[in-house]
Design a protein around this motif. Structure first.
Motif, PDB file in Angstrom:
ATOM      1  N   ILE A   1       8.378   3.034   3.341  1.00  0.00           N
ATOM      2  CA  ILE A   1       7.548   3.149   4.547  1.00  0.00           C
ATOM      3  C   ILE A   1       7.646   1.867   5.360  1.00  0.00           C
TER       4      ILE A   1
ATOM      5  N   THR B   1       0.821  -1.215   0.000  1.00  0.00           N
ATOM      6  CA  THR B   1       0.000   0.000   0.000  1.00  0.00           C
ATOM      7  C   THR B   1       0.856   1.267   0.000  1.00  0.00           C
ATOM      8  N   HIS B   2       1.887   1.285   0.849  1.00  0.00           N
ATOM      9  CA  HIS B   2       2.649   2.524   1.046  1.00  0.00           C
ATOM     10  C   HIS B   2       4.052   2.486   0.451  1.00  0.00           C
TER      11      HIS B   2
ATOM     12  N   ALA C   1       3.552   7.478  10.194  1.00  0.00           N
ATOM     13  CA  ALA C   1       2.730   7.977   9.081  1.00  0.00           C
ATOM     14  C   ALA C   1       3.316   7.470   7.760  1.00  0.00           C
ATOM     15  N   PRO C   2       2.460   7.152   6.790  1.00  0.00           N
ATOM     16  CA  PRO C   2       0.988   7.296   6.798  1.00  0.00           C
ATOM     17  C   PRO C   2       0.257   6.021   7.216  1.00  0.00           C
ATOM     18  N   VAL C   3       0.978   5.077   7.846  1.00  0.00           N
ATOM     19  CA  VAL C   3       0.324   3.852   8.293  1.00  0.00           C
ATOM     20  C   VAL C   3      -0.623   4.195   9.438  1.00  0.00           C
ATOM     21  N   ARG C   4      -1.867   3.688   9.347  1.00  0.00           N
ATOM     22  CA  ARG C   4      -2.866   4.023  10.361  1.00  0.00           C
ATOM     23  C   ARG C   4      -2.463   3.487  11.728  1.00  0.00           C
ATOM     24  N   GLN C   5      -2.082   2.216  11.794  1.00  0.00           N
ATOM     25  CA  GLN C   5      -1.647   1.620  13.060  1.00  0.00           C
ATOM     26  C   GLN C   5      -0.699   0.461  12.774  1.00  0.00           C
TER      27      GLN C   5
ATOM     28  N   PRO D   1       3.546   5.839  16.194  1.00  0.00           N
ATOM     29  CA  PRO D   1       3.060   6.684  15.100  1.00  0.00           C
ATOM     30  C   PRO D   1       4.023   6.613  13.910  1.00  0.00           C
TER      31      PRO D   1
END
Length: 366
Positions: A249, A244-245, A308-312, A306
């Motif tokens: 990331i 996804t990222h 970013a941009p991974v939600r969790q 945290p």
């Protein structure tokens, strides 16, 4: 390395002081038992011996006084050689019939030893300055006298004094810095080797230990009698994060997980990257309940990361204690089963696998 160096220097200083004390005692006995008793010879050796003995006791009881003790020992040695050099040279000049080669004690070898000690224990250019000062105060008056009295200079004792206070002293001052430079080169090579060994055992992406060192630490656990536990964690849905990222990331996620876990672990607890998104933690001196708490603490800390941009970011944990009947492979198989069970239960949880799973079910916490 610094601790090792400090210990080496303390031992070297103790040896130096002990040899100086032995030399002073021998000189005292020789002069007291000799047929001719000169006041200078009866005073300087016992006083020097008393000072060196006191310095040995001080260094033994107060090792942090090392620097001051070295300075005081060198000053004592310088004064013990300056006094007879000037006293007997002036006596030979002012008293008809007195020859310096007869009255001067056999201290030429001690002068060479003094130069060696100065070059070893005094750093940098200051060593050369002090060596030159020692030569001016101790050797120069004797050499000047011998050059003005060639009949004494060409005797066996005179030649010995000329050689000791001249070429031999020069060789010592020149060669010891070369030796010091070689020792520095060897030390730098040893430091570079240690640095390369650290790099060999460090994962280049996360900065923690790699699998090679993790395996070595785990095998070392079996050599000792200490209780220990093993935790294996795996980042949940890591492939989806990469897809996804992107891989940069994903790398940041692994770095953040490794950094957070390392910050929460004690110095004697080893974390290594086991492969991909898997990490292995070895926890010594712990029981099953404590191991479970360590794993839960890591799980909750990762869940709050945290990145970013991974939600969790979450991770699944498998944990097990090491039993006396375990082998390297059996522990890894059991902790891998615990990790698989955590994944099967939805991830972001800890599963503690008992040493004998048949006797009790696995303990899981989300």
């Amino acid at each position: 390395m610094k601790a090792a160096d400090d210990s080496y220097v303390r031992v070297a200083v103790l040896v130096m002081l002990s040899l100086s004390l032995l030399a002073g005692i021998c000189a005292t006995l020789i002069h007291w038992l000799g047929p001719v008793h000169r006041p200078m010879d009866l005073i300087v050796p016992p006083v020097g011996s008393a000072i060196f003995g006191g310095l040995i006791v001080a260094l033994w009881r107060r090792p942090w006084w090392l620097q001051g003790i070295v300075r005081l020992a060198l000053v004592t040695a310088v004064l013990a050689l300056v006094a007879p050099a000037w006293f007997y040279t002036l006596q030979a000049v002012s008293t008809p019939g007195v020859q310096l080669i007869v009255v001067l004690p056999p201290v030429s070898s001690l002068f060479v030893v003094l130069l060696v000690m100065v070059m070893i224990f005094i750093p940098g250019r200051l060593a050369f300055v002090l060596a030159l000062l020692c030569w001016l105060l101790i050797a120069l008056p004797v050499l000047a006298y011998l050059l003005l009295h060639p009949r004494e200079a060409w005797t066996p004792r005179g030649i010995d004094l000329l050689m000791a206070y001249g070429p031999v002293s020069l060789i010592v001052v020149v060669l010891l810095p070369v030796q010091r430079g070689m020792a520095g080169t060897i030390r730098r090579l040893a430091s570079e080797r240690a640095r390369m060994e650290v790099m060999l055992h460090r994962d280049p992406l996360t900065g923690i230990h790699n699998r090679r060192l993790g395996e070595r630490v785990l095998r070392g656990v079996f050599d000792g009698a200490r209780s220990a536990g093993v935790i294996m964690l795996d980042v949940d849905r890591f492939k989806a994060i990469n897809d996804t990222h992107g891989h940069p990331i994903g790398d940041r996620v692994l770095q953040a997980v490794a950094e957070r876990c390392k910050a929460l672990l004690r110095a004697d607890e080893c974390i290594s990257r086991w492969g991909g998104e898997e990490f292995l933690v070895i926890v010594p001196d712990i029981d099953a309940a404590g191991l479970h708490l360590v794993a839960e603490r890591l799980q909750m800390a990762i869940a709050r990361l945290p990145v970013a941009p991974v939600r969790q970011v979450t991770a699944s944990f498998g944990a097990t204690m090491i039993d006396g009947a375990d082998s390297f492979d059996s522990v890894l198989q059991r902790v891998d089963r615990a990790l698989y069970a955590a994944k099967e239960q939805g991830g972001n949880r800890v599963v503690l696998m008992p040493v004998r799973p048949a006797a009790a079910g696995a303990l899981a916490s989300g």
